[in-house]
Design a protein around this motif. Structure first.
Motif, PDB file in Angstrom:
ATOM      1  N   HIS A  64      16.963  -0.612  32.533  1.00 28.81           N
ATOM      2  CA  HIS A  64      16.178  -0.692  31.456  1.00 28.81           C
ATOM      3  C   HIS A  64      17.361  -0.210  30.277  1.00 28.81           C
ATOM      4  O   HIS A  64      18.164   0.507  30.526  1.00 28.81           O
ATOM      5  N   SER A  65      17.270  -0.710  29.142  1.00 29.40           N
ATOM      6  CA  SER A  65      18.124  -0.069  27.799  1.00 29.40           C
ATOM      7  C   SER A  65      17.928   1.375  27.745  1.00 29.40           C
ATOM      8  O   SER A  65      19.015   1.702  27.174  1.00 29.40           O
ATOM      9  N   THR A  66      17.084   1.944  28.268  1.00 28.60           N
ATOM     10  CA  THR A  66      16.825   3.398  28.104  1.00 28.60           C
ATOM     11  C   THR A  66      17.690   3.872  29.231  1.00 28.60           C
ATOM     12  O   THR A  66      17.681   5.348  29.057  1.00 28.60           O
ATOM     13  N   GLY A  67      18.059   3.444  29.973  1.00 32.66           N
ATOM     14  CA  GLY A  67      18.844   3.894  31.273  1.00 32.66           C
ATOM     15  C   GLY A  67      17.902   4.027  32.507  1.00 32.66           C
ATOM     16  O   GLY A  67      18.462   4.528  33.531  1.00 32.66           O
ATOM     17  N   GLY A  68      16.629   3.782  32.533  1.00 32.69           N
ATOM     18  CA  GLY A  68      15.603   3.946  33.624  1.00 32.69           C
ATOM     19  C   GLY A  68      15.977   2.736  34.395  1.00 32.69           C
ATOM     20  O   GLY A  68      16.650   1.524  33.784  1.00 32.69           O
ATOM     21  N   ARG A  69      15.474   2.890  35.690  1.00 37.54           N
ATOM     22  CA  ARG A  69      15.904   2.039  36.916  1.00 37.54           C
ATOM     23  C   ARG A  69      14.702   1.644  37.453  1.00 37.54           C
ATOM     24  O   ARG A  69      14.075   2.594  37.892  1.00 37.54           O
ATOM     25  N   SER A 117      17.489  -4.994  22.054  1.00 38.28           N
ATOM     26  CA  SER A 117      18.469  -4.645  23.348  1.00 38.28           C
ATOM     27  C   SER A 117      19.280  -5.878  23.609  1.00 38.28           C
ATOM     28  O   SER A 117      18.633  -7.167  23.302  1.00 38.28           O
ATOM     29  N   LEU A 118      20.141  -5.876  23.977  1.00 41.21           N
ATOM     30  CA  LEU A 118      21.272  -6.891  24.525  1.00 41.21           C
ATOM     31  C   LEU A 118      21.152  -6.855  26.080  1.00 41.21           C
ATOM     32  O   LEU A 118      20.600  -5.754  26.640  1.00 41.21           O
ATOM     33  N   PHE A 119      21.016  -8.021  26.868  1.00 39.21           N
ATOM     34  CA  PHE A 119      20.639  -7.987  28.253  1.00 39.21           C
ATOM     35  C   PHE A 119      21.610  -9.110  29.062  1.00 39.21           C
ATOM     36  O   PHE A 119      22.016  -9.833  28.317  1.00 39.21           O
ATOM     37  N   LEU A 120      21.606  -8.655  30.023  1.00 38.71           N
ATOM     38  CA  LEU A 120      22.209  -9.533  31.041  1.00 38.71           C
ATOM     39  C   LEU A 120      21.470  -9.879  32.388  1.00 38.71           C
ATOM     40  O   LEU A 120      20.858  -8.706  32.961  1.00 38.71           O
ATOM     41  N   THR A 121      20.959 -11.066  32.773  1.00 41.69           N
ATOM     42  CA  THR A 121      20.376 -11.346  33.854  1.00 41.69           C
ATOM     43  C   THR A 121      20.964 -12.134  34.906  1.00 41.69           C
ATOM     44  O   THR A 121      21.806 -12.937  34.443  1.00 41.69           O
ATOM     45  N   VAL A 122      20.770 -11.835  35.976  1.00 32.84           N
ATOM     46  CA  VAL A 122      21.644 -12.420  37.365  1.00 32.84           C
ATOM     47  C   VAL A 122      20.481 -13.395  37.908  1.00 32.84           C
ATOM     48  O   VAL A 122      19.677 -12.596  38.418  1.00 32.84           O
ATOM     49  N   TYR A 142      18.899  -7.279  36.327  1.00 32.72           N
ATOM     50  CA  TYR A 142      18.630  -7.023  34.899  1.00 32.72           C
ATOM     51  C   TYR A 142      19.462  -6.060  34.374  1.00 32.72           C
ATOM     52  O   TYR A 142      19.254  -4.635  34.987  1.00 32.72           O
ATOM     53  N   GLN A 143      19.986  -5.842  33.417  1.00 31.28           N
ATOM     54  CA  GLN A 143      20.807  -4.940  32.832  1.00 31.28           C
ATOM     55  C   GLN A 143      20.580  -5.002  31.155  1.00 31.28           C
ATOM     56  O   GLN A 143      21.083  -5.974  30.558  1.00 31.28           O
ATOM     57  N   GLY A 144      20.001  -4.026  30.547  1.00 34.99           N
ATOM     58  CA  GLY A 144      19.865  -3.940  29.110  1.00 34.99           C
ATOM     59  C   GLY A 144      20.442  -2.690  28.356  1.00 34.99           C
ATOM     60  O   GLY A 144      21.171  -1.808  29.205  1.00 34.99           O
ATOM     61  N   ALA A 145      21.098  -2.983  27.217  1.00 35.80           N
ATOM     62  CA  ALA A 145      21.842  -2.087  26.564  1.00 35.80           C
ATOM     63  C   ALA A 145      21.174  -1.942  25.019  1.00 35.80           C
ATOM     64  O   ALA A 145      20.681  -3.165  24.420  1.00 35.80           O
TER      65      ALA A 145
END
Length: 127
Positions: A37-42, A97-102, A120-123
């Motif tokens: 998550h963009s908060t750093g949680g996983r 947030s900005l995000f990247l999904t694979v 998924y990676q959010g920022a």
């Protein structure tokens, strides 16, 4: 869910998240999902779906913008911006947030080959 593009999969994911459709999300997510998550949680697939099913994570509004698809071997990556109003642990929060999904081709529990979200990676994105 055969022969769909990553953009179609993203729209299906957005609709499922907004509607709290756990079955649809389960079909879209890889068993090996890593969701940062963009908060750093996983989260894993199980922990993410449990949060959605329990109501501790609920999307009130959700939009994706500036989506771009990038080749990734047999799969595809999608980058973009997300805007959402959510309830997290009973508290309202606006997320930008900005995000990247694979998205990778996988055989699902239903026996169908299709794209499944592997990562998924959010920022945080300043408003």
């Amino acid at each position: 869910m055969t022969n769909i593009s990553a953009l179609m999969a993203e729209e299906q994911r957005r609709q499922a998240m907004l509607g709290g459709d756990i079955a649809a999300l389960e079909a879209l997510l890889s068993e090996g999902l890593v969701y940062v998550h963009s908060t750093g949680g996983r989260d894993t697939k199980t922990t993410y779906l449990n949060k959605m099913a329990s109501g501790s994570l609920k999307y009130l509004t959700l939009s994706f913008e500036d989506l771009q698809v990038h080749a990734a071997g047999p799969g595809e990556m999608v980058t973009g911006r997300m805007s959402a109003d959510v309830i997290i642990g009973g508290q309202s929060k606006a997320i930008r947030s900005l995000f990247l999904t694979v998205w990778m081709p996988e055989l699902g529990a239903d026996g169908q080959q299709g794209l499944r979200m592997l990562a998924y990676q959010g920022a945080p994105y300043p408003v």
